[in-house]
Motif scaffolding. Structure first.
Motif, mmCIF file in Angstrom:
data_model
loop_
_atom_site.group_PDB
_atom_site.id
_atom_site.type_symbol
_atom_site.label_atom_id
_atom_site.label_comp_id
_atom_site.label_asym_id
_atom_site.label_seq_id
_atom_site.Cartn_x
_atom_site.Cartn_y
_atom_site.Cartn_z
ATOM 1 N N ARG A 1 40.004 42.005 35.181
ATOM 2 C CA ARG A 1 39.523 43.299 34.063
ATOM 3 C C ARG A 1 39.511 44.299 34.082
ATOM 4 O O ARG A 1 39.390 45.208 33.444
ATOM 5 C CB ARG A 1 37.873 42.407 34.525
ATOM 6 C CG ARG A 1 37.054 41.401 33.363
ATOM 7 C CD ARG A 1 35.452 41.360 34.054
ATOM 8 N NE ARG A 1 35.025 40.710 33.310
ATOM 9 C CZ ARG A 1 34.490 40.490 32.767
ATOM 10 N NH1 ARG A 1 34.070 40.933 31.610
ATOM 11 N NH2 ARG A 1 33.595 39.376 31.665
ATOM 12 N N THR A 2 40.228 45.029 36.144
ATOM 13 C CA THR A 2 40.455 46.161 35.986
ATOM 14 C C THR A 2 41.645 46.603 35.904
ATOM 15 O O THR A 2 42.067 48.096 35.989
ATOM 16 C CB THR A 2 41.114 46.839 37.169
ATOM 17 O OG1 THR A 2 41.309 45.272 37.630
ATOM 18 C CG2 THR A 2 39.490 45.767 38.038
ATOM 19 N N ASP B 1 42.847 55.787 41.707
ATOM 20 C CA ASP B 1 43.692 54.634 41.499
ATOM 21 C C ASP B 1 44.603 55.166 40.472
ATOM 22 O O ASP B 1 44.738 55.845 39.496
ATOM 23 C CB ASP B 1 42.968 53.320 41.087
ATOM 24 C CG ASP B 1 43.284 52.068 40.518
ATOM 25 O OD1 ASP B 1 45.157 52.235 40.295
ATOM 26 O OD2 ASP B 1 42.682 50.796 39.397
ATOM 27 N N ARG C 1 45.516 54.128 36.517
ATOM 28 C CA ARG C 1 44.349 54.044 35.654
ATOM 29 C C ARG C 1 44.843 55.592 35.556
ATOM 30 O O ARG C 1 45.064 56.374 35.991
ATOM 31 C CB ARG C 1 42.973 53.923 36.573
ATOM 32 C CG ARG C 1 42.588 52.960 36.905
ATOM 33 C CD ARG C 1 41.462 52.118 37.016
ATOM 34 N NE ARG C 1 40.428 52.361 35.610
ATOM 35 C CZ ARG C 1 39.653 51.075 34.418
ATOM 36 N NH1 ARG C 1 41.320 50.293 34.762
ATOM 37 N NH2 ARG C 1 39.555 51.274 33.243
#
Length: 513
Positions: free
Chosen positions: A362-363, A3, A6
């Motif tokens: 939340r991610t 991802d 992140r």
């Protein structure tokens, strides 16, 4: 599949902002601290070494990873260096306002369990409240900077705690918002889509260093991009900002809307060279359309707004990639997962046009780890896979966000969230006060202030100034009421709860409502 939103699993926020800059551009100016007539500066090489030296000094005190370092300093370069030094050492930085009273600061020390307090001479510290905590003054930090630096930044995980900031909660005491190292990486979408930030920029920020708006937009973001940041520690004259833009050839200027309005009123913009300025950015308060129009007409420069909060910083904005729509703070930045949820019921996103709770998934890497030792409040804002902090909003058909107020009673004072419970708790202790309610009061179309609505004890005199003095001695300046209104009784529900939203109406009518 990785991802890209992140950071790597092993990630240190201070290293991210400084190590590559020190390697690639060690002699480039990283920080300019401007005064009324003089300026001091640090290069990236100097900042990198000082930060690692302070980190080494903190670890020599016997601190362990995750220990909290509270910063009680004025607007000077050491504030920035201690903040990043704590992160570089794997400790948790707790930035605090120099406006806090000793009692307010003592609460933060106790609540956070801070092991170290770094305080400059102009920030009062109640030594009796220190206990076994280590107190470091400016001389101690100077000695640390002269010492041997860490060979490398701490090998922290992206999810390890890095920063603890206090903001008003629903109780009478501030709550700690704990952020991980990854939160700095999570700021990346705003660089292109709100700030338009590049290595070539010079960012002038009008805030003080303790504020997350300043630490983030004024320092962290420019350093993450290899840009120069300019901060100011001289007299707070609104007319100084255009001069600073011209003097330091600032390409970006960041402030709250109310300061832009003061600049328009008190500064001679027509006589100032603003050719270096590409655009201004604003956050902390809603940007009134008339102010947007007045600034653009007076300067010929765009003004881009953003919406954020202590728990995630800015995540909705206008900017170089999102055209300004007056009255709206813009659209969710690309890569953000933002939704509008029903106030009650299942956490299923609502369609455009419907008002509900503004929520972040939340991610999102910029989202907080949680509230410090406040599991009940943390549970209250988590709705399934979403964080919903209490803002009411809606999306229109084109994806622009429209802010509709708060679902609770939190107030906004110059960009700081303030709990009415905290102010009420202080006033309730005054011997003349029988009852008190606190709420925002509109004094102009776009200006709202904190007001206290007081019911006096029998025989007490209606002395507004005495009550304001009482607050000034016990609360940071930005939390203090600007108005005191006296009522015969407070408006209440059938169950006896104070109706804060009706306080101003009751005061206008001169009756309890």
């Amino acid at each position: 599949m990785t991802d890209e939103r992140r950071p790597p699993a092993r990630f240190n926020a201070a290293r991210y902002c400084l190590a590559e800059n020190a390697r690639l551009r060690p002699d480039k100016t990283a920080l300019v601290l401007a005064g009324a007539s003089e300026a001091a500066s640090l290069t990236f090489g100097e900042a990198d070494r000082a930060v690692r030296a302070i980190a080494a000094g903190l670890l020599r005190l016997g601190l362990a990873p995750g220990d909290r370092v509270m910063i009680r300093m004025g607007n000077d370069a050491d504030y920035v260096l201690v903040y990043f030094g704590a992160l570089a050492a794997g400790l948790v930085a707790l930035p605090s306002s120099p406006q806090l009273t000793p009692a307010e600061a003592a609460f933060l020390m106790d609540n956070s369990g801070a092991r170290v307090v770094v305080a400059s001479a102009d920030c009062a510290v109640d030594r009796a409240s220190l206990g076994e905590r280590i107190l470091l003054d400016a001389e101690a930090i100077t000695a640390m900077k002269a010492g041997a630096p860490l060979a490398d930044y701490a090998d922290t995980a992206a999810d390890d705690p890095a920063t603890l900031v206090y903001t008003s909660g629903t109780t009478s005491r501030p709550k700690g918002v704990l952020h991980a190292h990854r939160s700095i990486y999570g700021r990346r979408p705003m660089h292109a889509h709100w700030l338009g930030l590049t290595e070539a920029d010079v960012m002038l920020h009008a805030g003080t260093m303790n504020w997350t708006y300043t630490l983030g937009v004024g320092i962290t973001d420019p350093w993450a991009a290899g840009a120069t940041t300019v901060l100011y520690n001289g007299p707070r004259d609104p007319a100084v900002w255009p001069d600073l833009i011209a003097r330091h050839r600032a390409t970006l200027f960041a402030a709250v809307p109310s300061l832009y309005r003061q600049i328009l009123k008190y500064a001679d913009l027509a006589a100032t060279d603003l050719t270096s300025l590409r655009h201004g950015v604003t956050a902390g308060e809603a940007l009134p359309p008339d102010l947007l129009e007045a600034w653009t007409r007076a300067t010929g420069k765009p003004l881009y707004e953003a919406l954020g909060m202590s728990e995630i910083s800015t995540y909705v904005s206008s900017g170089p990639t999102v055209p300004v729509l007056p009255g709206s703070p813009g659209k969710p930045q690309p890569g953000r997962r933002i939704a509008i949820l029903p106030v009650d019921g299942a956490a299923e996103p609502l369609p455009p046009g419907e008002t509900g709770l503004l929520a972040v998934h939340r991610t999102e890497p910029g989202l907080m780890l949680g509230y410090w030792n406040r599991p009940d409040e943390e549970a209250a804002v988590m709705r399934g896979a979403w964080f919903a902090g209490g803002d009411l909003a809606r999306f229109d058909a084109d994806g622009y966000l429209w802010f509709e107020g708060r679902n609770d009673d939190l107030m906004n004072a110059m960009g700081y969230r303030v709990s009415p419970n905290e102010v009420e708790g202080v006033l309730a202790e005054h011997p003349d006060v029988a009852e008190v309610g606190v709420a925002e009061l509109s004094v102009r179309a776009d200006i709202r202030v904190i007001a206290a609505f007081v019911v006096l004890n029998p025989g007490a005199a209606a002395d507004a100034e005495a009550l304001l003095d009482w607050c000034r001695a016990r609360l940071a300046a930005y939390k203090c009421p600007r108005e005191i209104r006296f009522l015969e009784a407070l408006p209440r529900t059938a169950n006896g709860k104070v109706q804060r939203k009706r306080l101003a109406e009751a005061a206008t009518r001169g009756e309890p409502g």
